[in-house]
Enzyme design. Sequence first.
Site, PDB file in Angstrom:
ATOM      1  N   THR A 255       0.882  -1.161   0.000  1.00 55.94           N
ATOM      2  CA  THR A 255       0.000   0.000   0.000  1.00 55.94           C
ATOM      3  C   THR A 255       0.913   1.201   0.000  1.00 55.94           C
ATOM      4  OG1 THR A 255      -1.636  -1.135   1.378  1.00 55.94           O
ATOM      5  CG2 THR A 255      -1.735   1.263   1.383  1.00 55.94           C
TER       6      THR A 255
ATOM      7  N   ARG B  39     -13.379  -7.916  -1.443  1.00 52.27           N
ATOM      8  CA  ARG B  39     -12.825  -7.477  -0.152  1.00 52.27           C
ATOM      9  C   ARG B  39     -12.326  -6.031  -0.274  1.00 52.27           C
ATOM     10  NH1 ARG B  39      -7.527  -5.532   1.782  1.00 52.27           N
ATOM     11  NH2 ARG B  39      -7.296  -6.177   3.924  1.00 52.27           N
ATOM     12  N   VAL B  40     -12.796  -5.184   0.612  1.00 51.94           N
ATOM     13  CA  VAL B  40     -12.292  -3.814   0.689  1.00 51.94           C
ATOM     14  C   VAL B  40     -11.562  -3.695   2.017  1.00 51.94           C
ATOM     15  CG1 VAL B  40     -12.938  -1.377   0.835  1.00 51.94           C
ATOM     16  CG2 VAL B  40     -14.119  -2.886  -0.781  1.00 51.94           C
ATOM     17  N   GLY B  41     -10.359  -3.173   1.972  1.00 49.08           N
ATOM     18  CA  GLY B  41      -9.560  -3.073   3.189  1.00 49.08           C
ATOM     19  C   GLY B  41      -9.760  -1.751   3.901  1.00 49.08           C
ATOM     20  N   ASP B  42      -8.751  -1.356   4.640  1.00 48.72           N
ATOM     21  CA  ASP B  42      -8.837  -0.114   5.407  1.00 48.72           C
ATOM     22  C   ASP B  42      -8.541   1.122   4.558  1.00 48.72           C
ATOM     23  OD1 ASP B  42      -6.192  -1.015   5.125  1.00 48.72           O
ATOM     24  OD2 ASP B  42      -5.518   0.176   6.833  1.00 48.72           O
TER      25      ASP B  42
ATOM     26  N   THR C 294      -0.546   1.439   6.624  1.00 51.78           N
ATOM     27  CA  THR C 294      -0.383   0.288   5.738  1.00 51.78           C
ATOM     28  C   THR C 294      -0.311  -0.954   6.638  1.00 51.78           C
ATOM     29  OG1 THR C 294       2.044   0.305   5.729  1.00 51.78           O
ATOM     30  CG2 THR C 294       0.946   1.686   4.087  1.00 51.78           C
ATOM     31  N   GLY C 295      -0.439  -2.115   6.035  1.00 50.36           N
ATOM     32  CA  GLY C 295      -0.397  -3.346   6.827  1.00 50.36           C
ATOM     33  C   GLY C 295      -1.762  -4.001   6.883  1.00 50.36           C
TER      34      GLY C 295
ATOM     35  N   GLY D  27      -5.154  -4.493   7.074  1.00 48.35           N
ATOM     36  CA  GLY D  27      -6.258  -3.544   7.088  1.00 48.35           C
ATOM     37  C   GLY D  27      -7.347  -3.919   8.067  1.00 48.35           C
TER      38      GLY D  27
HETATM   39  N1  GLY Z   1      -3.759  -1.906   4.379  1.00 46.58           N
HETATM   40  C1  GLY Z   1      -4.068  -2.375   3.115  1.00 46.58           C
HETATM   41  C2  GLY Z   1      -5.063  -3.454   3.103  1.00 46.58           C
HETATM   42  O1  GLY Z   1      -5.212  -4.170   4.082  1.00 46.58           O
HETATM   43  O2  GLY Z   1      -5.712  -3.609   2.094  1.00 46.58           O
END
Ligand code: GLY
Length: 378
Positions: A222, A250-253, A273-274, A276
């Site tokens: 990210t 899937r939608v992350g953070d 980042t990391g 999510g």
């Molecule tokens: N932080 C990016 C994700 O988990 O998609």
Amino acid sequence: MSDMDRRRFIRSAAAAGVAISAPDSLFGEGRAPAVHAQDRVAPKVIADRTGYTSRDESGTNAVSRALRGITGGEDVLDALIAGVTIPERDPEETGVGYGGVPNAEGVVQLDAACMHGPRGWAGGVGALEGVRTPSLVARDVMAQTDHHLLAGEGAQKFARQMGYEIEDSLTTDNSLRIWREWKRRIDPEHWLDPSERQEAGRQAAREMIREGLVDRTTYRGTIHCAGITPSGDVSAVTTTSGLWFKLPGRVGDSPILGAGLYVDNDVGTSGSTGRGEANLYNLSSFRAVQLMRDGRHPKDAGMEALRRIRDSTRDPRLMDEEGRPAFNVRFFLLNREGQHAGVAMYAGGDAESEYALCTEEGAELMTFEPLLEGGPAG
Ligand code: GLY
């Protein structure tokens, strides 16, 4: 900054000149609107490591491009987004945009969000297919609609209406090679048992990282990029192809306000980042900005956000043998005084240990402040 890095920065900034294409400005030509009237802060841009390592044809990286825009009077968010479109367009960069590693079905789905401090505006896209630069589409959601977040087909339809080229696929030979190898390693029979299938997928990815087939640092690749102008205005953008081999949809953070990023022009910015999912449970960027509002230094605010994630991680499958999080999360923080920090749950072992900083002195890599010793187990 080493002499070599300094030379590289000066060379790339000079080579870039005015020729680097910037998105059409949100605010037309000329100096962007500033909320804080007087110049008083040394302009600065921070980003994750990709903001330093990924370069365009002229050798310019995201943080240098963004700082050059900020010091040249470009709108602060326009400058940051012009920066992150460099790794988004980079076919070698497997964590964002074009060439990002696809989901479990071989399709690249991108998330991005941006926040404009002076205006208090934000926009985002989730699970967007076919557009190399989701950060630009996020900016258009912010500037052209009454909404914050568009996802999936709706996001793509909006992008088409805004005139973006929609490509059939954003995969490259490299990202498809990685995906095919992952597919080869997981037993299709596991689709019958979601828990085993999930573990098989994780195990395959872990083995591929161990064997050096893929770079651990881009597994949840990210880019977050934040900047401050001389007058103390701040903005930020986060863009990603998300977790490798994720379930479709899937939608992350990253596109979620308060999680992937948060900006308060009177306080500062935080982005992440990391993993999510861990960030989403805690809305950590919002929390970190609130802590800075209460007077905490960016580093203290980031560390507190990490502690909260550590303490709220209770699921054994997400913990190592010592009960610590088995995953990594990082925060990039900047306050309106121009103080900044990069903090990580882990910065040792094979975890990413550096992030990017650019000031008028040039671009350099900085070392994360870790909360926990060693590297993540997962
Ligand atoms: N932080 C990016 C994700 O988990 O998609």
